[in-house]
Write a protein that holds these residues in place. Sequence first.
Motif, PDB file in Angstrom:
ATOM      1  N   HIS A  61       0.850  -1.190   0.000  1.00 20.51           N
ATOM      2  CA  HIS A  61       0.000   0.000   0.000  1.00 20.51           C
ATOM      3  C   HIS A  61       0.887   1.242   0.000  1.00 20.51           C
ATOM      4  CE1 HIS A  61      -3.613   2.295   1.149  1.00 20.51           C
ATOM      5  NE2 HIS A  61      -2.769   3.010   1.871  1.00 20.51           N
ATOM      6  N   VAL A  62       0.649   2.147  -0.927  1.00 23.23           N
ATOM      7  CA  VAL A  62       1.437   3.382  -0.965  1.00 23.23           C
ATOM      8  C   VAL A  62       0.603   4.636  -0.739  1.00 23.23           C
ATOM      9  CG1 VAL A  62       3.340   2.454  -2.328  1.00 23.23           C
ATOM     10  CG2 VAL A  62       1.403   3.481  -3.505  1.00 23.23           C
ATOM     11  N   GLY A  63      -0.717   4.506  -0.752  1.00 22.07           N
ATOM     12  CA  GLY A  63      -1.512   5.688  -0.461  1.00 22.07           C
ATOM     13  C   GLY A  63      -2.965   5.564  -0.879  1.00 22.07           C
ATOM     14  N   VAL A  64      -3.729   6.543  -0.425  1.00 26.11           N
ATOM     15  CA  VAL A  64      -5.133   6.667  -0.780  1.00 26.11           C
ATOM     16  C   VAL A  64      -5.373   8.101  -1.216  1.00 26.11           C
ATOM     17  CG1 VAL A  64      -7.527   6.619   0.058  1.00 26.11           C
ATOM     18  CG2 VAL A  64      -5.894   4.883   0.831  1.00 26.11           C
ATOM     19  N   LEU A  65      -5.984   8.249  -2.370  1.00 22.25           N
ATOM     20  CA  LEU A  65      -6.431   9.557  -2.828  1.00 22.25           C
ATOM     21  C   LEU A  65      -7.908   9.618  -2.473  1.00 22.25           C
ATOM     22  CD1 LEU A  65      -4.704   9.500  -6.332  1.00 22.25           C
ATOM     23  CD2 LEU A  65      -3.882  10.605  -4.249  1.00 22.25           C
ATOM     24  N   ALA A  66      -8.228  10.372  -1.435  1.00 25.76           N
ATOM     25  CA  ALA A  66      -9.585  10.391  -0.906  1.00 25.76           C
ATOM     26  C   ALA A  66     -10.554  11.108  -1.842  1.00 25.76           C
ATOM     27  CB  ALA A  66      -9.588  11.064   0.469  1.00 25.76           C
ATOM     28  N   ASP A  67     -11.720  10.513  -1.984  1.00 30.55           N
ATOM     29  CA  ASP A  67     -12.855  11.168  -2.653  1.00 30.55           C
ATOM     30  C   ASP A  67     -12.511  11.691  -4.044  1.00 30.55           C
ATOM     31  OD1 ASP A  67     -14.227  10.726  -0.216  1.00 30.55           O
ATOM     32  OD2 ASP A  67     -13.448  12.608   0.576  1.00 30.55           O
ATOM     33  N   THR A  68     -11.848  10.879  -4.853  1.00 29.70           N
ATOM     34  CA  THR A  68     -11.406  11.326  -6.175  1.00 29.70           C
ATOM     35  C   THR A  68     -12.385  10.992  -7.284  1.00 29.70           C
ATOM     36  OG1 THR A  68     -10.107   9.302  -6.316  1.00 29.70           O
ATOM     37  CG2 THR A  68      -8.946  11.303  -5.655  1.00 29.70           C
ATOM     38  N   LEU A  85     -16.624  10.271  -8.375  1.00 33.97           N
ATOM     39  CA  LEU A  85     -18.026  10.393  -7.996  1.00 33.97           C
ATOM     40  C   LEU A  85     -18.825   9.427  -8.860  1.00 33.97           C
ATOM     41  CD1 LEU A  85     -20.194  11.851  -6.328  1.00 33.97           C
ATOM     42  CD2 LEU A  85     -20.316  13.564  -8.151  1.00 33.97           C
ATOM     43  N   LYS A  86     -19.345   8.387  -8.218  1.00 36.53           N
ATOM     44  CA  LYS A  86     -20.087   7.360  -8.940  1.00 36.53           C
ATOM     45  C   LYS A  86     -21.177   6.818  -8.038  1.00 36.53           C
ATOM     46  CE  LYS A  86     -19.310   3.320 -11.912  1.00 36.53           C
ATOM     47  NZ  LYS A  86     -18.308   2.417 -12.496  1.00 36.53           N
ATOM     48  N   PHE A  87     -22.317   6.544  -8.609  1.00 41.79           N
ATOM     49  CA  PHE A  87     -23.466   6.032  -7.862  1.00 41.79           C
ATOM     50  C   PHE A  87     -23.879   6.981  -6.736  1.00 41.79           C
ATOM     51  CE2 PHE A  87     -21.373   1.856  -9.126  1.00 41.79           C
ATOM     52  CZ  PHE A  87     -22.096   1.739 -10.293  1.00 41.79           C
ATOM     53  N   GLY A  88     -23.697   8.280  -6.964  1.00 45.33           N
ATOM     54  CA  GLY A  88     -24.124   9.279  -5.992  1.00 45.33           C
ATOM     55  C   GLY A  88     -23.257   9.372  -4.754  1.00 45.33           C
ATOM     56  N   ARG A  89     -22.041   8.843  -4.817  1.00 47.39           N
ATOM     57  CA  ARG A  89     -21.146   8.950  -3.647  1.00 47.39           C
ATOM     58  C   ARG A  89     -19.708   9.141  -4.097  1.00 47.39           C
ATOM     59  NH1 ARG A  89     -18.366   4.171  -2.030  1.00 47.39           N
ATOM     60  NH2 ARG A  89     -18.942   2.354  -3.261  1.00 47.39           N
ATOM     61  N   TRP A  90     -18.924   9.714  -3.207  1.00 46.06           N
ATOM     62  CA  TRP A  90     -17.495   9.909  -3.469  1.00 46.06           C
ATOM     63  C   TRP A  90     -16.761   8.604  -3.203  1.00 46.06           C
ATOM     64  CZ3 TRP A  90     -15.931  13.836  -6.130  1.00 46.06           C
ATOM     65  CH2 TRP A  90     -16.680  15.020  -6.108  1.00 46.06           C
ATOM     66  N   ILE A  91     -15.800   8.310  -4.071  1.00 47.76           N
ATOM     67  CA  ILE A  91     -15.058   7.054  -3.989  1.00 47.76           C
ATOM     68  C   ILE A  91     -13.564   7.357  -3.970  1.00 47.76           C
ATOM     69  CG2 ILE A  91     -14.620   4.840  -5.132  1.00 47.76           C
ATOM     70  CD1 ILE A  91     -17.369   5.259  -6.519  1.00 47.76           C
ATOM     71  N   ASP A  92     -12.850   6.657  -3.090  1.00 51.47           N
ATOM     72  CA  ASP A  92     -11.399   6.805  -2.990  1.00 51.47           C
ATOM     73  C   ASP A  92     -10.692   6.051  -4.108  1.00 51.47           C
ATOM     74  OD1 ASP A  92     -11.883   8.058  -0.553  1.00 51.47           O
ATOM     75  OD2 ASP A  92     -11.362   6.297   0.646  1.00 51.47           O
ATOM     76  N   THR A  93      -9.440   6.410  -4.311  1.00 45.71           N
ATOM     77  CA  THR A  93      -8.540   5.664  -5.170  1.00 45.71           C
ATOM     78  C   THR A  93      -7.416   5.135  -4.289  1.00 45.71           C
ATOM     79  OG1 THR A  93      -9.024   7.076  -7.070  1.00 45.71           O
ATOM     80  CG2 THR A  93      -6.990   5.789  -7.160  1.00 45.71           C
ATOM     81  N   VAL A  94      -7.198   3.837  -4.314  1.00 43.75           N
ATOM     82  CA  VAL A  94      -6.146   3.193  -3.527  1.00 43.75           C
ATOM     83  C   VAL A  94      -4.962   2.935  -4.451  1.00 43.75           C
ATOM     84  CG1 VAL A  94      -5.529   1.160  -2.159  1.00 43.75           C
ATOM     85  CG2 VAL A  94      -7.850   2.120  -2.014  1.00 43.75           C
ATOM     86  N   LEU A  95      -3.775   3.297  -4.004  1.00 44.76           N
ATOM     87  CA  LEU A  95      -2.561   3.074  -4.782  1.00 44.76           C
ATOM     88  C   LEU A  95      -1.719   1.990  -4.115  1.00 44.76           C
ATOM     89  CD1 LEU A  95      -1.562   6.788  -5.459  1.00 44.76           C
ATOM     90  CD2 LEU A  95      -2.781   5.227  -6.987  1.00 44.76           C
ATOM     91  N   MET A  96      -1.336   1.000  -4.915  1.00 52.11           N
ATOM     92  CA  MET A  96      -0.450  -0.063  -4.451  1.00 52.11           C
ATOM     93  C   MET A  96       0.647  -0.229  -5.489  1.00 52.11           C
ATOM     94  SD  MET A  96      -3.204  -2.788  -2.880  1.00 52.11           S
ATOM     95  CE  MET A  96      -2.022  -3.647  -1.823  1.00 52.11           C
ATOM     96  N   GLN A  97       1.791  -0.763  -5.067  1.00 50.83           N
ATOM     97  CA  GLN A  97       2.943  -0.853  -5.960  1.00 50.83           C
ATOM     98  C   GLN A  97       3.777  -2.069  -5.619  1.00 50.83           C
ATOM     99  OE1 GLN A  97       5.322   2.708  -5.778  1.00 50.83           O
ATOM    100  NE2 GLN A  97       6.953   1.869  -7.051  1.00 50.83           N
ATOM    101  N   ARG A  98       4.430  -2.616  -6.649  1.00 50.70           N
ATOM    102  CA  ARG A  98       5.406  -3.692  -6.428  1.00 50.70           C
ATOM    103  C   ARG A  98       6.521  -3.545  -7.448  1.00 50.70           C
ATOM    104  NH1 ARG A  98       6.221  -8.539  -9.118  1.00 50.70           N
ATOM    105  NH2 ARG A  98       6.484  -9.632  -7.169  1.00 50.70           N
TER     106      ARG A  98
END
Length: 180
Positions: A139-146, A148-161
């Motif tokens: 896990h490298v981070g979360v971009l909060a509330d990036t 808008l789908k289905f009437g709600r804000w959705i985060d983006t989760v970033l992972m890396q290898r």
Amino acid sequence: MPIRPATPADLPAIAAIYDEAVRTGTASFELTPPGVAEMARRHAAIVEAGYPYLVMEEAGTVPGYAYASAFRPRIAYHHTVENSIYVAPAAQGRGIGRALLEALIADCEARGFRQMVAVIGDSANQGSIGLHRVCGFHHVGVLADTGLKFGRWIDTVLMQRPLGPGADGVPEEADLSFSG
């Protein structure tokens, strides 16, 4: 079940899997599912750019697909790819996503890529987050509330290898010049 490069004949099945993901899920931030013609255009662009695009085949059907693409368009990102994996709802929970991701990682390593980034829609997408963790992503981070789908804000989760040697050393063909 064999995993192989996707062909144009696979595109209707790929489009159907993605259609369902767009219409019902938060893994993709698209709101309108693209048709087969658009998926064919995207497939061709990814393959022509030198990235892998894989499908799993099971009894003449395609229950899932995965591909890597450019993480970002700037040349300095050339050795980093972003992955995408989609599995038909009826085929989920059977290890298809893991097999596809492992094959995609191996293919990207064979092509000399050094980092793989997962850009996961929705912090609640524990299936994708867990799959990536099992396959060596951190896990490298979360971009909060990036999104808008289905009437709600959705985060983006970033992972890396890392892939292959990762950041150990610089590839010989790397362009380290600066031309401001």
